[in-house]
Design a protein around this motif. Structure first.
Motif, mmCIF file in Angstrom:
data_model
loop_
_atom_site.group_PDB
_atom_site.id
_atom_site.type_symbol
_atom_site.label_atom_id
_atom_site.label_comp_id
_atom_site.label_asym_id
_atom_site.label_seq_id
_atom_site.Cartn_x
_atom_site.Cartn_y
_atom_site.Cartn_z
ATOM 1 N N GLU A 41 49.090 8.873 22.943
ATOM 2 C CA GLU A 41 49.330 7.553 23.267
ATOM 3 C C GLU A 41 48.269 6.704 22.729
ATOM 4 O O GLU A 41 48.225 5.427 22.984
ATOM 5 N N ALA A 42 47.565 6.883 21.833
ATOM 6 C CA ALA A 42 46.435 6.274 21.064
ATOM 7 C C ALA A 42 46.966 5.087 20.408
ATOM 8 O O ALA A 42 47.958 5.317 19.684
ATOM 9 N N SER A 43 46.547 4.075 20.675
ATOM 10 C CA SER A 43 46.850 2.725 19.930
ATOM 11 C C SER A 43 46.191 2.507 18.403
ATOM 12 O O SER A 43 45.234 3.213 18.390
ATOM 13 N N GLU A 44 46.699 1.697 17.893
ATOM 14 C CA GLU A 44 46.017 1.531 16.376
ATOM 15 C C GLU A 44 44.501 1.236 16.746
ATOM 16 O O GLU A 44 43.621 1.557 15.756
ATOM 17 N N SER A 45 44.166 0.289 17.504
ATOM 18 C CA SER A 45 42.874 -0.192 17.836
ATOM 19 C C SER A 45 42.053 0.866 18.458
ATOM 20 O O SER A 45 40.936 1.170 18.090
ATOM 21 N N ASP A 46 42.820 1.873 19.135
ATOM 22 C CA ASP A 46 41.801 3.037 19.574
ATOM 23 C C ASP A 46 41.541 3.961 18.526
ATOM 24 O O ASP A 46 40.406 4.489 18.479
ATOM 25 N N LEU A 47 42.283 4.203 17.340
ATOM 26 C CA LEU A 47 42.209 4.991 16.320
ATOM 27 C C LEU A 47 41.021 4.517 15.369
ATOM 28 O O LEU A 47 40.187 5.059 15.078
ATOM 29 N N ALA A 48 41.118 3.023 15.475
ATOM 30 C CA ALA A 48 39.886 2.273 14.607
ATOM 31 C C ALA A 48 38.634 2.472 15.138
ATOM 32 O O ALA A 48 37.571 2.708 14.556
#
Length: 260
Positions: A41-48
């Motif tokens: 459930e990682a968000s785009e901000s998490d991945l960044a």
């Protein structure tokens, strides 16, 4: 301790487990060892954010059915993924336990203690635990490693404790890091929602304390794993050497990589 926790949107319990005092007064390097729950459930901000940590090794301790069910929005290209295809289940074992006619808080704690007794010798975990230490021995100066499972607390907690022990971290600090899960995973805040979810799914009316062991940790759980290792292998060093292949030479190599 607050600086260890990296608050993310869709990844629970993400934190740095370096920084503790290790062997001979040296300190485990910060920014080299991370732990977390899954990335489905990682968000785009998490991945960044995660991309800034230079993680090149991921030990994913989930069963194959969990990996399929949760998915995985990470790792990014170039990450060496370590996992086992052993241990497939149809349903999550703790959910099957909770389906029983009646369960109370002490029964939940007993189930979790029993899990910790068995976990260090489960073939799937032994396989990935072994690969983790192999890759730590080969870690480059500009690389970091991460271990995760579904919630980042039990299977991950045992491996982090073993990693700390191999690096000479005191048992007191091993338990400090282990129990930090309850804060990092926001267990107190999440319990009411989890209770409602499980009670609806299971058609039960259990209170928070029945579910608490499945969201957070207690010292007695990790103590059960350590006692099991001592009972079956003699001590933690022997277990590391004979079960996971972390002999003196490999331990010393890992210390040179991760202590400063």
């Amino acid at each position: 301790m607050q600086d260890r926790i990296k608050p993310l949107v869709g990844v629970r319990n993400f934190r740095d487990f370096g920084g503790y005092e290790g062997a001979e007064g040296a300190r485990v390097k910060a920014g080299k060892l991370y732990r977390s729950g899954h990335f489905g459930e990682a968000s785009e901000s998490d991945l960044a954010a995660i991309d800034q940590f230079s993680i090149t090794v991921q030990a994913d301790l989930r069963r194959p059915d969990e990996r399929e069910r949760h998915g995985d929005r990470w790792p990014v290209e170039g990450v060496r993924r370590l996992f086992s295809d052993l241990g497939r289940e149809t349903d999550a074992p703790h959910v099957n336990f909770l389906k029983q006619v009646a369960v109370d808080a002490e029964a939940s704690k007993g189930w979790m203690r029993a899990y910790y007794v068995e976990a260090p010798y489960r073939p799937a975990l032994v396989e990935t635990y072994t690969a983790w230490f192999d890759h730590l021995a080969d870690l480059h100066d500009d690389e970091a490693a991460l271990v995760n499972c579904a919630a980042g607390k039990d299977r991950t907690g045992i491996l982090c404790a073993l990693t700390h022990h191999a690096l000479g971290v005191s048992m007191d600090h091993i338990f400090v890091d282990y129990e930090l899960t309850n804060e990092a995973a926001q267990v107190a805040d999440r319990l009411p929602e989890a209770r409602e979810y499980f009670n609806t799914m299971l058609e039960k009316n259990y209170d928070d304390d029945v579910y608490r062991p499945f969201l957070g940790v207690e010292r007695q759980f990790l103590e059960a794993a350590i006692a099991s290792i001592k009972d079956q292998s003699g001590d933690l060093d022997t277990y590391l050497a004979t079960t996971l292949g972390v002999d003196t030479a490999k331990r010393d190599t890992i210390r040179k990589k991760l202590l400063a």
